[in-house]
Structures are given as structure tokens and as C-alpha cells.
Design an enzyme around this catalytic site. Structure first.
Site, PDB file in Angstrom:
ATOM      1  N   THR A   1      -5.757  -0.442   2.807  1.00 29.21           N
ATOM      2  CA  THR A   1      -4.790   0.123   3.757  1.00 29.21           C
ATOM      3  C   THR A   1      -5.564   0.600   4.973  1.00 29.21           C
ATOM      4  O   THR A   1      -6.347   1.557   4.881  1.00 29.21           O
ATOM      5  CB  THR A   1      -4.024   1.294   3.113  1.00 29.21           C
ATOM      6  OG1 THR A   1      -3.271   0.803   2.002  1.00 29.21           O
ATOM      7  CG2 THR A   1      -3.068   1.934   4.115  1.00 29.21           C
TER       8      THR A   1
ATOM      9  N   LYS B   1       3.239  -0.759   4.795  1.00 25.25           N
ATOM     10  CA  LYS B   1       2.566   0.204   3.909  1.00 25.25           C
ATOM     11  C   LYS B   1       2.622   1.611   4.516  1.00 25.25           C
ATOM     12  O   LYS B   1       2.811   2.594   3.792  1.00 25.25           O
ATOM     13  CB  LYS B   1       1.112  -0.228   3.670  1.00 25.25           C
ATOM     14  CG  LYS B   1       0.258   0.761   2.869  1.00 25.25           C
ATOM     15  CD  LYS B   1       0.707   0.890   1.418  1.00 25.25           C
ATOM     16  CE  LYS B   1      -0.054   1.986   0.664  1.00 25.25           C
ATOM     17  NZ  LYS B   1      -1.425   1.668   0.312  1.00 25.25           N
TER      18      LYS B   1
ATOM     19  N   LYS C   1      -6.063  10.052   4.530  1.00 24.85           N
ATOM     20  CA  LYS C   1      -6.556   8.892   5.282  1.00 24.85           C
ATOM     21  C   LYS C   1      -5.370   8.052   5.753  1.00 24.85           C
ATOM     22  O   LYS C   1      -5.286   7.637   6.907  1.00 24.85           O
ATOM     23  CB  LYS C   1      -7.476   8.052   4.385  1.00 24.85           C
ATOM     24  CG  LYS C   1      -8.133   6.872   5.072  1.00 24.85           C
ATOM     25  CD  LYS C   1      -8.297   5.688   4.124  1.00 24.85           C
ATOM     26  CE  LYS C   1      -7.047   4.850   4.083  1.00 24.85           C
ATOM     27  NZ  LYS C   1      -7.098   3.689   3.219  1.00 24.85           N
TER      28      LYS C   1
END
Lengths: 293, 293
Positions: A97, A172, A240
Site C-alpha cells: 500500500t 485501498k 502510514k
């Protein structure tokens, strides 16, 4: 399957994902930055390469699953990176990701050598990786997608092609906005319930089946109540991903007040030592916030 | 059933709820502030009273479903209120969503006359009221609850006794925190998706089955995408409930950053004319916020 495939990054996600490809009969070449991580797959028949470039030289399709944007840039564009062996027909599938805009830039660089980059981030966590039940959100060239789809089905159950390059990453990030803000909803609701003396199990049972229901409530609610903060998905990784969300939001002039708020509250969680706990430890922070004196 | 029951408040919720009691064979006396609202039930065999006090005089169990705390105070404690006919054994069941602390105070006043007040707010909306599929969260005396439970089952499918007086209201407020903050999660996620050019239907399909999933996403997401803001649950009522949440939070020294934020964003929705729209119109505000220039 008569595919020569490579897998780069053998962490908690990559290790079992690569294992499924090997079990499906692929000829597998692997690379991990950390020495020793390839041992188990090698003992099952995989071959270990000395660099990402060597993995790419020996493979028709290269999968990678590392942590953040700079890691993918290193693996793909570094001195011994995949790009050194890029050639027409090579397909690279990135399960990390990372930044959607950085993804598009890397896809363009690989395209100059005739190679395709598909962004294919996953959700479902380490359990999904082990059980081959991941959701995989894919962006990039349609023909390359068709070519790799049978292999993605060895690792996941819900495979969606979202659109062109970067759209897998963007989807995502949509997922991460939903996951983290819904988590905040559950954390606040259970804090309110606890401070007001309600029976928490009974409260969840009373509301979970209706309009208040969510995966986060059903799955993380009981862990919050039990004080079980063992990681399913770690707060440091959620942070993150929220940084990627807010960076992409800035690039697209999108104001996200709640995603921004939950990012700050997770920062408080990290500051009080919960960085390596599961995201359900957000509850501990909201509860502390409600009890400062 | 050989119960003499009363029903006060015949709005979009109370009308069908009273109808289920009548259909179950109860002897029903009704009262509505607005003239004419009792006509349909009267034509089906109910009797109309001139005041809440008269309803209580003719009933063993009095249900009420009005809007806000002051309305309940008027119905119960006003000059021609239920308390004028309160006596040992009378049970009052309040289906309105109102202040938990005001509920406890009114329960004490009724208890002085030997009457019991159960707080029994519902979720499931007008559809749930019509289909007798409401969730009912009940606080108050256990014996009184046992006595009315068979009647509650004529109106709802999930009946939970949460604890003592006020706990039904508190549980409903927990429900409203979850509902509204999860709605915000969906509104922000779809705004981010739209601003970044994703196919929204495909995006929802890709993420709804996993950790990002919720009732709000599955049910309000498609309405947001279609721009269908017809009310299931009206923003003006959501705001009334969020005021109760924040007021109860203040009384219990509980900090609720996300519930507070969504209350402010719904205020922006009201300011731009969405007060009588469904809560999914929050999406329109988040989208506007992301497109100011």
C-alpha cells in the site's frame, strides 16, 4: 501452472502469499532484504535470487509486497532494481500500500521499457494472506490484469480491477478511511457507554444488528471490551496508510476532517506506547481522553 | 390480549406501533396533540381520549412516542399529564429518544405515585415501525419490563433490557454515536473516491465485504452515489439526538471529538437546506467542503 514468477518481500504478508503461488505449481524465484527469510520457501522448492533485478530476469511476472513508497521505489528503480531487467512483456504486481501518484510515475518508467506495473494492494490482513482470502484492488493495464488474474485468485477471493494505474491504491485508501473512521465511531461509542456505566457486552448486542452495525464493531468491539490489544492490524501501519490518505487528499484538494482527526488520535496512541498494538487500542486513547484529570 | 393499553403520540412512528397493539387484540385508548391523527385508529376500534391524563386513567400500560425531552415532560408531568392519573401498578413506556438524566428524574416522580416508567427508545425507523421489526432498548424496573415484554414483541424483533432507569436511552445514544460517525466515514470515503475519479459503485463493491464494511456503507452509500437524499432518518432528528449525546457526554465528563465534529458538519448540512433530507445528505456537505473555491 507454467508461469515463471518472482516474489519480492517475504514479511508477514508476502511469505504466505508467495507460498500459495508455489503450492499452485509456479516456478518461483524469491528475494528478501533480510537474510534467512527465504529459507522456508527455498526448502519447499523456491529459488533465491541475490537482487530484485535477478528476480525479474528469471521471471515473467514479479510480485512484490513491501511496506512503504520508498521501499517500492528502491525495489523497482534502485541500482539492482527490477527496472534493470525490465523488458517487453514483463508484468510487475505491487501488493504494497503506497502513494497512488508515485505508483503512476513508476508505471510510466517501467512502460518506457515495455513492462507493465499493476498496483494491487490487499486487505484482509495476515489471516487473509494465510487463508488466501484477501481482497485485492487492482489498477493498471487491462490485458496485464487478465494475464495475472488466475494467479491473484490463488491469494485472494475478491479480485477487483478498479481502473487505470493508481486506482487500486486509491481504492485501498478509500478502504482505510472507512476502516479508521468507523474504528473511531466504535471507540467513542464504547467509551461513552463505559463512562455511563452500561454493560458493554449487552450494549454491543443491542445495537450491532441494526443501522449502527459494522465489521469494526463486530470484530474490534469485543477486543476493546476485553482490553485485548494484540495486533490484527498495527497502529503504526494504519498511520502510514493515513499519511498516504491525507497526502493524496491534499494532491486532489480534498478536505477530510474525520480522517485527519483519527490520524491525530492515533498519534496520541503512538505517543502513549500503542504503536505496535492493534488498531482497536484507539479505544484506550479515547477512554484516557475521557478520563483526564 | 386482555390488556387495557394507551398510546400517546401518533406520528410516523407511533401510528403504526399503536396499530400493532390494536391488531394484537389490546383494548386501546389513544391521544395525539394534533387533531385528526387518531381518526384511522379510531375507525379500527380504538377510543380517543381528550388528554394524556385520560389515557392513563383508562389504561394499565401507557406507551408514548413523541419527539424530545420537553414533549415527554409535558405529556407525563403537565397539567393534564399522565401523572394526574398515576397510581400503583400503572406502567408507562416511553419510546421517544430523550435525555437519560431527565428520564431518571421523571421515573422518580412517577415512582412516588407507585407508577413505573420504562425508557424504551427504538431504532429501525418508520420501516421498522410499520413492519414491527424495531430494536427496542429498555431501561427500568425488571418486573415492569417482564409485564410489558409480550407487547413490545408486537412492535419489535430485538428487545433488550439494558439495566435500570435511563439505560435504554443511554444505549440508544451509543447507537446514535455509531450511526452518525460511521455515516461520516462513508461520506468522506466516497468524497475522496469521487474527487480522485474512481468508479464509485465499483469502489463500494470492492471494499464493502471486508473490514471497511458497515450498514451505513451498504445502505446509505448507494443513495449518496445516486444523489437520493429522501429521508429514511431526517438530519434534523439526527441533530436532536446528537445534542442529547453531547449533553449526556458533558454530564458524564466524556470527551467525544468525532461525535462533536459530525454534529458540526450536520449543522452545515442544515444551514445549506438539508435539514429535512435523510442523513445520507451529509455526503453533499463533505463533497461541497472538498470543492470550495
Amino acid at each position: 501452472m507454467d508461469n515463471r514468477v518472482g516474489f519480492i518481500g517475504l514479511g508477514i504478508m508476502g511469505q504466505p502469499m508467495a507460498g500459495h503461488l508455489l503450492a499452485a505449481g509456479c516456478s518461483l524465484t524469491v528475494y528478501a532484504r533480510t537474510k534467512g527469510k527465504a529459507a522456508k520457501l527455498v526448502s519447499c522448492g523456491a529459488r533465491e535470487a541475490a537482487s530484485p533485478a535477478e528476480v525479474a530476469a528469471r521471471s515473467d511476472i514479479v510480485f512484490l509486497c513491501v511496506t512503504d513508497t520508498p521501499d517500492v521505489e528502491q525495489v523497482l528503480l534502485g541500482d539492482s532494481g527490477v527496472i534493470q531487467s525490465a523488458r517487453p512483456g514483463l508484468i510487475v504486481v505491487d501488493h504494497s500500500t503506497i502513494s497512488p501518484s508515485a505508483t503512476r510515475r513508476m508505471a510510466e518508467k517501467l512502460a518506457e521499457r515495455g513492462a507493465a506495473l499493476l498496483d494491487a494492494p490487499v486487505s484482509g490482513g495476515d489471516v487473509g494472506a494465510r487463508n488466501a482470502s484477501l481482497s485485492i484492488m487492482v489498477g493498471g493495464d487491462a490485458k496485464a490484469f487478465e494475464r495475472v488474474e488466475p494467479l491473484l485468485k490463488k491469494m485472494g477471493t475478491t479480485i477487483t480491477r478498479c481502473g487505470g494505474s493508481g486506482t487500486g491504491q486509491l481504492t485501498k485508501l478509500v478502504n482505510q478511511i472507512l476502516v479508521s473512521v468507523t474504528n473511531l465511531a466504535v471507540s467513542e461509542a464504547l467509551t461513552f457507554a463505559k463512562k455511563n456505566g452500561l454493560d458493554l457486552d449487552k450494549t454491543v448486542a443491542a445495537v450491532a444488528g441494526g443501522a449502527a452495525g459494522s465489521w469494526q464493531l463486530a470484530n474490534l468491539g469485543p477486543k476493546m471490551i476485553a482490553g485485548d490489544f494484540r495486533p490484527g492490524f498495527m497502529i503504526n501501519l494504519q498511520q502510514k496508510d493515513l499519511r498516504l490518505v491525507l497526502q493524496s487528499a491534499e494532491e486532489s484538494n480534498t478536505s477530510l476532517p474525520a480522517a485527519s482527526l483519527v490520524h491525530q488520535l492515533f498519534t496520541a496512541a503512538q505517543a502513549s506506547g500503542h504503536g505496535k498494538d492493534g488498531t482497536q487500542a484507539l479505544f484506550a486513547v479515547i477512554e484516557k481522553l475521557a478520563s483526564l484529570h
